[in-house]
Design a protein around this motif. Structure first.
Motif, PDB file in Angstrom:
ATOM      1  N   TRP A 262     -12.458 -22.242   4.631  1.00  0.00           N
ATOM      2  CA  TRP A 262     -13.053 -21.196   3.812  1.00  0.00           C
ATOM      3  C   TRP A 262     -13.702 -20.116   4.671  1.00  0.00           C
ATOM      4  N   VAL A 263     -14.305 -20.502   5.779  1.00  0.00           N
ATOM      5  CA  VAL A 263     -14.958 -19.531   6.667  1.00  0.00           C
ATOM      6  C   VAL A 263     -13.927 -18.552   7.220  1.00  0.00           C
ATOM      7  N   ARG A 264     -12.792 -19.058   7.617  1.00  0.00           N
ATOM      8  CA  ARG A 264     -11.735 -18.195   8.155  1.00  0.00           C
ATOM      9  C   ARG A 264     -11.235 -17.218   7.101  1.00  0.00           C
ATOM     10  N   LEU A 265     -11.062 -17.675   5.868  1.00  0.00           N
ATOM     11  CA  LEU A 265     -10.587 -16.800   4.798  1.00  0.00           C
ATOM     12  C   LEU A 265     -11.578 -15.672   4.526  1.00  0.00           C
ATOM     13  N   GLN A 266     -12.866 -16.005   4.484  1.00  0.00           N
ATOM     14  CA  GLN A 266     -13.876 -14.981   4.218  1.00  0.00           C
ATOM     15  C   GLN A 266     -13.949 -13.958   5.343  1.00  0.00           C
ATOM     16  N   LEU A 267     -13.893 -14.424   6.574  1.00  0.00           N
ATOM     17  CA  LEU A 267     -13.976 -13.518   7.715  1.00  0.00           C
ATOM     18  C   LEU A 267     -12.703 -12.686   7.867  1.00  0.00           C
ATOM     19  N   MET A 268     -11.559 -13.269   7.517  1.00  0.00           N
ATOM     20  CA  MET A 268     -10.315 -12.503   7.582  1.00  0.00           C
ATOM     21  C   MET A 268     -10.315 -11.386   6.543  1.00  0.00           C
ATOM     22  N   GLU A 269     -10.888 -11.659   5.376  1.00  0.00           N
ATOM     23  CA  GLU A 269     -11.032 -10.606   4.364  1.00  0.00           C
ATOM     24  C   GLU A 269     -11.950  -9.506   4.875  1.00  0.00           C
ATOM     25  N   LEU A 270     -12.992  -9.897   5.586  1.00  0.00           N
ATOM     26  CA  LEU A 270     -13.896  -8.912   6.170  1.00  0.00           C
ATOM     27  C   LEU A 270     -13.181  -8.089   7.239  1.00  0.00           C
ATOM     28  N   PHE A 271     -12.340  -8.742   8.038  1.00  0.00           N
ATOM     29  CA  PHE A 271     -11.608  -8.034   9.095  1.00  0.00           C
ATOM     30  C   PHE A 271     -10.672  -6.983   8.501  1.00  0.00           C
ATOM     31  N   GLU A 272     -10.081  -7.300   7.357  1.00  0.00           N
ATOM     32  CA  GLU A 272      -9.164  -6.351   6.724  1.00  0.00           C
ATOM     33  C   GLU A 272      -9.883  -5.078   6.290  1.00  0.00           C
ATOM     34  N   SER A 273     -11.186  -5.171   6.061  1.00  0.00           N
ATOM     35  CA  SER A 273     -11.932  -3.981   5.644  1.00  0.00           C
ATOM     36  C   SER A 273     -12.084  -2.975   6.781  1.00  0.00           C
ATOM     37  N   LEU A 274     -11.856  -3.396   8.022  1.00  0.00           N
ATOM     38  CA  LEU A 274     -11.985  -2.461   9.144  1.00  0.00           C
ATOM     39  C   LEU A 274     -10.926  -1.372   9.095  1.00  0.00           C
ATOM     40  N   SER A 275      -9.760  -1.692   8.544  1.00  0.00           N
ATOM     41  CA  SER A 275      -8.678  -0.708   8.488  1.00  0.00           C
ATOM     42  C   SER A 275      -8.720   0.140   7.229  1.00  0.00           C
ATOM     43  N   MET A 276      -9.744  -0.055   6.394  1.00  0.00           N
ATOM     44  CA  MET A 276      -9.861   0.698   5.142  1.00  0.00           C
ATOM     45  C   MET A 276     -11.093   1.579   5.229  1.00  0.00           C
ATOM     46  N   SER A 277     -10.921   2.804   5.662  1.00  0.00           N
ATOM     47  CA  SER A 277     -12.070   3.688   5.892  1.00  0.00           C
ATOM     48  C   SER A 277     -12.691   4.179   4.590  1.00  0.00           C
ATOM     49  N   GLU A 278     -11.865   4.431   3.564  1.00  0.00           N
ATOM     50  CA  GLU A 278     -12.390   4.980   2.321  1.00  0.00           C
ATOM     51  C   GLU A 278     -12.672   3.903   1.280  1.00  0.00           C
ATOM     52  N   ASN A 279     -11.884   2.850   1.277  1.00  0.00           N
ATOM     53  CA  ASN A 279     -12.007   1.804   0.254  1.00  0.00           C
ATOM     54  C   ASN A 279     -12.370   0.482   0.923  1.00  0.00           C
ATOM     55  N   VAL A 280     -13.631   0.302   1.226  1.00  0.00           N
ATOM     56  CA  VAL A 280     -14.092  -0.896   1.913  1.00  0.00           C
ATOM     57  C   VAL A 280     -14.126  -2.061   0.932  1.00  0.00           C
ATOM     58  N   ILE A 281     -13.596  -3.188   1.365  1.00  0.00           N
ATOM     59  CA  ILE A 281     -13.586  -4.375   0.523  1.00  0.00           C
ATOM     60  C   ILE A 281     -15.021  -4.840   0.286  1.00  0.00           C
ATOM     61  N   ALA A 282     -15.367  -5.073  -0.968  1.00  0.00           N
ATOM     62  CA  ALA A 282     -16.723  -5.499  -1.308  1.00  0.00           C
ATOM     63  C   ALA A 282     -16.869  -7.000  -1.085  1.00  0.00           C
ATOM     64  N   MET A 283     -17.867  -7.376  -0.313  1.00  0.00           N
ATOM     65  CA  MET A 283     -18.148  -8.779  -0.075  1.00  0.00           C
ATOM     66  C   MET A 283     -19.007  -9.326  -1.211  1.00  0.00           C
ATOM     67  N   LYS A 284     -18.863 -10.621  -1.490  1.00  0.00           N
ATOM     68  CA  LYS A 284     -19.540 -11.211  -2.637  1.00  0.00           C
ATOM     69  C   LYS A 284     -20.944 -11.722  -2.308  1.00  0.00           C
ATOM     70  N   SER A 285     -21.248 -11.949  -1.060  1.00  0.00           N
ATOM     71  CA  SER A 285     -22.554 -12.480  -0.686  1.00  0.00           C
ATOM     72  C   SER A 285     -23.306 -11.460   0.161  1.00  0.00           C
ATOM     73  N   ALA A 286     -24.634 -11.541   0.112  1.00  0.00           N
ATOM     74  CA  ALA A 286     -25.456 -10.620   0.899  1.00  0.00           C
ATOM     75  C   ALA A 286     -25.248 -10.827   2.391  1.00  0.00           C
ATOM     76  N   LEU A 287     -25.039 -12.080   2.791  1.00  0.00           N
ATOM     77  CA  LEU A 287     -24.803 -12.381   4.208  1.00  0.00           C
ATOM     78  C   LEU A 287     -23.556 -11.670   4.709  1.00  0.00           C
ATOM     79  N   LEU A 288     -22.471 -11.762   3.960  1.00  0.00           N
ATOM     80  CA  LEU A 288     -21.222 -11.111   4.368  1.00  0.00           C
ATOM     81  C   LEU A 288     -21.326  -9.591   4.278  1.00  0.00           C
ATOM     82  N   LYS A 289     -22.071  -9.086   3.307  1.00  0.00           N
ATOM     83  CA  LYS A 289     -22.248  -7.635   3.187  1.00  0.00           C
ATOM     84  C   LYS A 289     -22.956  -7.078   4.419  1.00  0.00           C
ATOM     85  N   ASP A 290     -24.040  -7.743   4.838  1.00  0.00           N
ATOM     86  CA  ASP A 290     -24.778  -7.287   6.019  1.00  0.00           C
ATOM     87  C   ASP A 290     -23.911  -7.378   7.271  1.00  0.00           C
TER      88      ASP A 290
END
Length: 203
Positions: free
Chosen positions: A76-104
Motif C-alpha cells: 500500500w505504501v508503494r501505491l500511495q507514493l507512486m500516485e504522488l510521484f505521478e503528480s510531479l508530471s502534472m503541473s496544472e492538475n495536481v493529484i489530490a492526496m487523501k491524507s494530510a500527511l501525503l498532502k504535506d
C-alpha cells in the motif's frame, strides 16, 4: 471466530452480544486500518528520503532518484507514493492526496522538483524535519504511555477497593458515597488525560 460463536450459541443474549461486537468491529475497522497504514507510511518517509539523497549523490536527477526510492517500497505504501510521484508530471492538475500527511509530503516534493537547484540540501532539510517530528512524537508518546499505565494501575486499585467495600458493607446502604466516589474518580481520570495531552507537547 465471532461468527462461529454466534452460530453455535444457544443463548439469545450471547448471540445478540456477539452480533453487536461484530457490527461495531465492522464499523470502526476502516478507521483503525487507516490509522495503522498511515503510521506505516510515516515510518517509511525517512528511509525513502535516504534513498533519494543517495541517488542524488550518485548523479541521478531528482525524479529518477525519487522513482527508484519508491520502487523499493512495497504494498500500500508503494501505491500511495507512486500516485504522488505521478503528480510531479502534472503541473496544472495536481493529484489530490487523501491524507494530510501525503498532502504535506506532496507539497514539499513539488517545491523541490520545481526548484531544480540544491536538491540534495533541500531533501536533507526535509529529512531533518521528519526526523525531528518522529523524535518528538516518540518522546511525547512515552509520556502518554506512562500516564496511561498509571491510570490503569489506579483504576485496578479503585475497582478492587470498591469491590471490597461493597462486599463488606453492602451497596444499598452506602450507594450515595459509592456514587460520589465514582464521580470523583472519573473526574480525576479525565483530568489526568487532559493534563497528559497538554504535557506531551512540552517534552
Amino acid at each position: 471466530m465471532i461468527c462461529f460463536i454466534t452460530v453455535i450459541s444457544t443463548s439469545a443474549t450471547t448471540c445478540w452480544l456477539f452480533i453487536g461486537i461484530l457490527l461495531i468491529t465492522l464499523k470502526f475497522f476502516p478507521t483503525i486500518l487507516r490509522f495503522f497504514l498511515l503510521k506505516r507510511l510515516r515510518s517509511a518517509l525517512i528511509p525513502l528520503l535516504d534513498c533519494v539523497i543517495l541517488g542524488l549523490q550518485t548523479g541521478k536527477s531528482f525524479r529518477l532518484s525519487l522513482h527508484t526510492a519508491i520502487e523499493n517500497q512495497t504494498g500500500w505504501v508503494r501505491l500511495q507514493l507512486m500516485e504522488l510521484f505521478e503528480s510531479l508530471s502534472m503541473s496544472e492538475n495536481v493529484i489530490a492526496m487523501k491524507s494530510a500527511l501525503l498532502k504535506d509530503f506532496q507539497q514539499e516534493i513539488l517545491e523541490i522538483d520545481r526548484s531544480q537547484t540544491r536538491c540534495v540540501e533541500q531533501v536533507r532539510a526535509l529529512r531533518r524535519e521528519y526526523k525531528m517530528q518522529e523524535d518528538f512524537r516518540r518522546r511525547s508518546g512515552q509520556v502518554t504511555q506512562q500516564i496511561k499505565m498509571q491510570a490503569i494501575i489506579v483504576t485496578v486499585l479503585y475497582i478492587a477497593l470498591l469491590s471490597f467495600v461493597i462486599m463488606q458493607f453492602g451497596f444499598k446502604d452506602h450507594r450515595f458515597l459509592i456514587l460520589m466516589s465514582f464521580i470523583i474518580f472519573s473526574a480525576g481520570l479525565v483530568w489526568i488525560f487532559l493534563a497528559g495531552r497538554r504535557m506531551k507537547w512540552k517534552v
